[in-house]
Structure formats: C-alpha cells, structure tokens
Enzyme design. Structure first.
Site, PDB file in Angstrom:
ATOM      1  N   HIS A  75     -11.260  -2.966   3.670  1.00 57.00           N
ATOM      2  CA  HIS A  75     -11.144  -2.649   5.097  1.00 57.00           C
ATOM      3  C   HIS A  75     -11.851  -1.345   5.483  1.00 57.00           C
ATOM      4  CE1 HIS A  75      -8.211  -0.297   3.024  1.00 57.00           C
ATOM      5  NE2 HIS A  75      -8.013   0.433   4.104  1.00 57.00           N
ATOM      6  N   ASP A  76     -12.454  -0.667   4.519  1.00 55.07           N
ATOM      7  CA  ASP A  76     -13.138   0.598   4.807  1.00 55.07           C
ATOM      8  C   ASP A  76     -14.655   0.465   4.786  1.00 55.07           C
ATOM      9  OD1 ASP A  76     -10.801   2.106   5.053  1.00 55.07           O
ATOM     10  OD2 ASP A  76     -10.659   2.368   2.879  1.00 55.07           O
ATOM     11  N   ASP A 108      -3.122   4.706  -2.222  1.00 55.24           N
ATOM     12  CA  ASP A 108      -4.183   5.229  -1.370  1.00 55.24           C
ATOM     13  C   ASP A 108      -4.742   6.542  -1.940  1.00 55.24           C
ATOM     14  OD1 ASP A 108      -5.436   4.826   1.356  1.00 55.24           O
ATOM     15  OD2 ASP A 108      -4.645   6.853   1.651  1.00 55.24           O
ATOM     16  N   GLU A 125      -6.668   3.573  -5.634  1.00 55.06           N
ATOM     17  CA  GLU A 125      -7.914   3.606  -4.869  1.00 55.06           C
ATOM     18  C   GLU A 125      -8.645   4.890  -5.250  1.00 55.06           C
ATOM     19  OE1 GLU A 125      -9.819   3.994  -0.418  1.00 55.06           O
ATOM     20  OE2 GLU A 125      -8.056   5.127  -1.012  1.00 55.06           O
ATOM     21  N   ASP A 147       0.876  -1.168   0.000  1.00 51.52           N
ATOM     22  CA  ASP A 147       0.000   0.000   0.000  1.00 51.52           C
ATOM     23  C   ASP A 147       0.911   1.214   0.000  1.00 51.52           C
ATOM     24  OD1 ASP A 147      -2.401   1.530   0.543  1.00 51.52           O
ATOM     25  OD2 ASP A 147      -3.165  -0.292   1.504  1.00 51.52           O
TER      26      ASP A 147
HETATM   27  C1  NOJ Z   1      -8.127   5.101   2.337  1.00 51.82           C
HETATM   28  C2  NOJ Z   1      -7.792   3.942   3.205  1.00 51.82           C
HETATM   29  O1  NOJ Z   1      -8.268   2.770   2.613  1.00 51.82           O
HETATM   30  C3  NOJ Z   1      -8.409   4.211   4.563  1.00 51.82           C
HETATM   31  O2  NOJ Z   1      -8.335   3.099   5.401  1.00 51.82           O
HETATM   32  C4  NOJ Z   1      -7.720   5.400   5.156  1.00 51.82           C
HETATM   33  O3  NOJ Z   1      -8.343   5.748   6.375  1.00 51.82           O
HETATM   34  C5  NOJ Z   1      -7.766   6.600   4.223  1.00 51.82           C
HETATM   35  N1  NOJ Z   1      -7.490   6.257   2.864  1.00 51.82           N
HETATM   36  C6  NOJ Z   1      -6.750   7.620   4.617  1.00 51.82           C
HETATM   37  O4  NOJ Z   1      -5.474   7.132   4.315  1.00 51.82           O
END
Ligand code: NOJ
Length: 547
Positions: A340-341, A215, A279, A113
């Site tokens: 994971h979000d 990210d 992402e 990542d």
């Molecule tokens: C996206 C990530 O997937 C998330 O977990 C994170 O909190 C935010 N970006 C900030 O980096």
C-alpha cells in the site's frame, strides 16, 4: 515435439516440519478498500468477511490487515489512538471476533498490523506526555530542548517532508516524529513503553490472531545522542532538504533495536504457532540481521527487493542470489511484489510483464505476499489533484509519490462501483473497472486471475515449489532462470523479462520436460528440451524430466 497437451499437477504433501508461514501464501488487505458492507464508501470488517470464500477459492493461507484500530486517520490508520479497539468505520470488536472465527474456520490465518514506533498525537499516552514536563509519561516519547538559538535539536527529517521535530509551546520542548507530526515516536528505550506495547500484543494474541506485521521495525530505536545524520554525498543542495538527501544512520537501524525485536519474538513464542513479520527497508546485508542471532528475531523480515529494484533480469537475478546467499542458517526467505506504500506491480513493470512478476513471486523460494487486486492485474488509478488524500502526496507534491493510486477499491464486478460499495467510494475507481474485475476474470480461463490461481494451485501441491531448494541456472539481459527441487520433483523456471523472444541455452547443460504452466497458456503441457525458445514476456514453469 509435442506430447501430452494437459498439464500434470503433482499432488504431494508439504513436509510436516515446515510451518504454515513458510509454505503458506500471505495476502495483504487494505481494509478501507476491500469491501464495504454498510455503504459509507469505506471498506469494513463485515464486508471483508463476505469475501473470505473468494480468498479461499484463490488459495490464500493467510490474510494480513493494514490497521483497523481507532485513529484520527491522519495517516489512514497508521496513527493509532487506541491499540485495543476497532475503528467505528471498520465495525466493532464483535465484528472482528466474527471475522477471526470465519478466517480460522476456513483453515486460514489472520495477521494484524502492529504500529509500535509511533502513536497518534491523540493517543491518551501522548496527551499525558505533552501535558507537562513532569508527567510520568513524559519520557514515553522523544522530547528534547532546542539548540541554544531555539532551533530544532538535530537535522533529522520526517519521511513525509520537513523537519522531524515539532515544537510544543506549552512545555517548551520539541518532540520527534519520523512521519507526520500527528504521529509522535515512542521512546522504546523506556521499559514502561516496552511493557505497554507487549501488553497490546498479548491482548491480540490471546484473542487468537496469528501474528503481526510490525510497522517500520528498523525505526524503533534512535541514536541515544541524537547525532546529526550525514548528508548523502552527491545530494543536490537545494533549499528544501528531503528525507532521502540524508543517510538515516542515526535515526534508524540502531544496534539496540534487535533487543526489542527479540523481546517481541519471545512473547510470540510463548503462544503456539504465531508469526512475527517486520517491515524493513534496508539493504540485504542489514535486512538479514533482523532474523536475529540464531533466528531469535523476526520470523520474516519483509524482503522488498522485487518492489524496489529496477525491473531488469540481471539485477533481479543478482538480487535473488545475494539474498539467498545472505540468509542466515535456518532462516526463511520471503518476497513481496507490491504494497500500500508503493506503485502496484502492474503499473511498475507494465501489464505485459505482470504475469512474469506473478510467476517470479510464486516460484521463488520463500513466503510470497500478494497485495489485494494484483491478482486481477489492477493498475494504479490516476487520482485528480483535488481528490488526493494521502498525506505523503499532499506534503510532497513535487515528488509525485502519492500512495492513493495503489490504494483504490477492489474491483469485484460490473455492478455499481465495481461491487465495492453502493455509495461513492473514498477513492475513485478506474474507468475500466467494469472490464477488469473478479467476476469477469473468474470464468475466463486465460485471465490474470485464473493465471494466479493456477500458479498458486501448482505451488501448493508441490513441495519442490513451496519448500524445496533453489539454485540459479542462468541469467542474461533478457532471461532469468532457476531450479526448484526436492527429492521427488524438479522444476525449471525460465522468465523472459524483456519483450523480445529469446533462447534459453545455458552452457554445458540442458533440460527437458513438460511445460506445467506458461504465460502463453496454449503452450501448457508441451514437451521442451535442449535449446528452449521463449516468447517476449513469456514465463515457463517446466517440470523437469529427470529420466
Ligand atoms: C509504513 C506504513 O506501511 C505506511 O503506510 C505508513 O505511512 C508508515 N509506516 C508510518 O506508519
């Protein structure tokens, strides 16, 4: 009419012109929660290495690790204080090198990542930047004076709540943070920042990592004039403004971001066979611009539609087709079901539809990404309020969007803490972990895990499924169906996204063939033709009889 009761799996080879990241399957590991080896309750690299055989057995080609770098963990690793190290919680650089070697030895790939949009406020770059207004790194971050009355420079909000500007008393300016105040945004318009982050990428690429998931790629450049974001027209006017009440048209997705992505891509291309994944949460038409002009941008801008859209056959069918239609020439699609979000897929669509979701993910055209634990049907774990650790959950309690429930430890076995750790895990396990785990499901031919493994196996052995063409067949309020095809083989996929039985009878055409895999596995190997009846929550993968 019944013929052969055994499913026939075609054994074909994937055409050589396809890259590993096109026909391969990606598996996301949340390192804190995969496997603990030193019994501190948090997963680590050594633990992960002991589970690679499992991933290989499952048929995974590529493992993506959420951040493993030194970090104060304000956002569980997405706040990095050293881009070239390994956090002590996860192990050492030797452990990493060993893991990478073990992954490669199994013929698999490893992705890291990359978090280039922001650092930790403890990163030496930021410590320097905030030390004085004339520090050479001052411009590495986004500093601005307040308005005349001393208030924040504009109306931009943090994704995690409140204004996105933090006042620094020492130098009497504000800095911008799209996420936590402990995550200041870098100024990507500064060529020194660009060079520094490309150096970081080079460091890991030279070590042999196979690529990055970048990210918040669409956040990396902000409007030069820092103009106010317009409010969403019908947003309720409440005192507490939330991120989604505004359209982030000036704080994200700026045209200049594509130059940055292209720079990253050029670096990747100077190494052999690496992949750049972005992402990006944007509508399809904007998302596809991240492939870049003539595919000089990200190889795979993550496509989150299956994760954000309502679970509705007509909406999903339309989304798949619009995505297929919007893809630039020669660009490669991809699909993500959970991460994971967001809530886990089995919690979002319900356990009865979870197999349909798996079948969709693994039969659509494009690279699938599986989130750890989805393959055993893990659901979101209810976390008592006093155990919440996710800053998003803590800062925005009224929205009920803590991400802890989908980040809980992998459920391996019936042992203590589901075999994840001998110590109290950092997040609790569900009460049913003794029942829902890899060990129990591995030997059960009808388990979710066995279903995933079969799907993966079929996909990997079939060029039609892994790299063949896609064409929609038919959709209604219950069903979605499509064809996957190459010169040797044709598959018809019919998914019932409702709980009621349905008939598949597209107008002016009919199909016949052998059921290679049904979610109702007793049906595998049966021959179907013409009007095909399908149970509620059933999915069918049919090898079409062209004869
Ligand atoms: C996206 C990530 O997937 C998330 O977990 C994170 O909190 C935010 N970006 C900030 O980096």
């Amino acid at each position: 009419m019944m013929e052969n009761m055994t499913a026939t799996f075609a054994v074909e080879t994937i055409p050589a012109q396809h890259k590993w990241w096109q026909h391969g399957i990606i598996y996301q590991v949340y390192p804190r929660s995969f496997q603990d080896s030193n019994n501190d309750g948090v997963g680590d690299l050594k633990g992960m290495a002991t589970r690679l055989d499992y991933l290989q057995w499952l048929g995974i080609d590529c493992v993506w690790l959420s951040p493993i770098f030194p970090s104060p963990m304000a956002d569980f690793g997405y706040d990095i204080s050293d881009y070239r190290g390994i956090h002590g919680l996860f192990g050492t650089m030797e452990d990493f090198d060993e893991l990478l070697g073990e992954v490669h030895q199994r013929g698999m790939k490893l992705l890291l990542d990359l978090v280039p949009n922001h650092t930790s406020d403890q990163h030496p770059w930021f410590l320097e930047s905030r030390s004085s207004k004339d520090n050479p790194k001052r411009d590495w971050y986004i500093w601005h004076d307040g308005k005349e009355d001393g208030s924040v420079p504009n109306n931009w909000l943090s994704v995690f709540g409140g204004t996105a500007w933090e006042w620094d008393e020492h130098t009497r300016q504000y800095y911008y943070h799209a996420f936590l105040k402990e995550q200041p945004d870098l100024n990507w318009r500064n060529p020194e920042v660009q060079a520094a982050m490309l150096d970081v990428m080079r460091f890991w690429l030279e070590k042999g990592v196979d690529g990055f998931r970048v990210d918040v790629m669409w956040h990396m450049i902000k409007d030069f004039q820092l103009r106010d974001n317009p409010p969403v027209p019908d947003a309720a006017i409440t005192e507490k403004r939330l991120y989604d009440d505004f359209m982030p048209v000036y704080s994200t997705d700026q045209p200049e971001v594509h130059q940055i992505v292209r720079m990253m891509r050029q670096l990747m291309d100077s190494f052999e066979d690496r992949v750049l994944i972005g992402e990006i949460y944007l509508p399809i038409q904007k998302l596809v611009t991240y492939y870049g002009e003539n595919n000089t941008g990200a190889h795979l801008p993550f496509n989150f539609q299956l994760l954000t859209l309502p679970w509705n056959s007509l909406e999903i069918a339309a989304a798949v087709d619009s995505y297929e239609g919007a893809l630039p020439v020669d660009s490669w699609p991809n699909w993500v079901l959970s991460n994971h979000d967001k809530p886990r897929v089995a919690s979002r669509v319900g356990p009865s539809q979870a197999r349909i979701a798996a079948m969709l993910l693994l039969t659509l055209r494009g690279t699938p990404t599986i989130y750890y634990g989805d393959e055993i049907g893990m659901t979101d774990v209810p976390i008592p309020v006093d155990e919440i650790v996710d800053p998003q959950g803590l800062n925005l309690p009224e929205l009920n969007i803590s991400r802890d429930p989908s980040r809980t430890p992998m459920q391996w076995s019936q042992e203590l803490n589901a075999g994840f750790s001998r110590n109290k895990p950092w997040l609790r396990l569900p009460y049913n972990a003794g029942r829902v785990n890899v060990e129990r499901q591995k030997d059960d031919a009808y388990s979710m895990l066995s279903f995933y493994r079969k799907l993966i196996d079929i996909r990997k052995k079939s060029a039609a499924l892994s790299v063949g063409s896609y064409s929609p067949v038919y959709a209604d309020t219950q069903l979605i169906s499509y064809i996957r095809q190459d010169s040797d083989e044709t598959f018809l996929v019919i998914l019932n996204m409702s709980h009621r039985p349905a008939y598949f009878r597209p107008q002016n055409t009919s199909y016949k063939g052998l059921i290679t895999l049904s979610t109702d596995e007793e049906r595998n190997g049966m021959y179907v033709q013409d009007v095909i009846s399908i149970a509620g929550d059933e999915g069918l993968l049919i090898r079409v009889d062209n004869g």
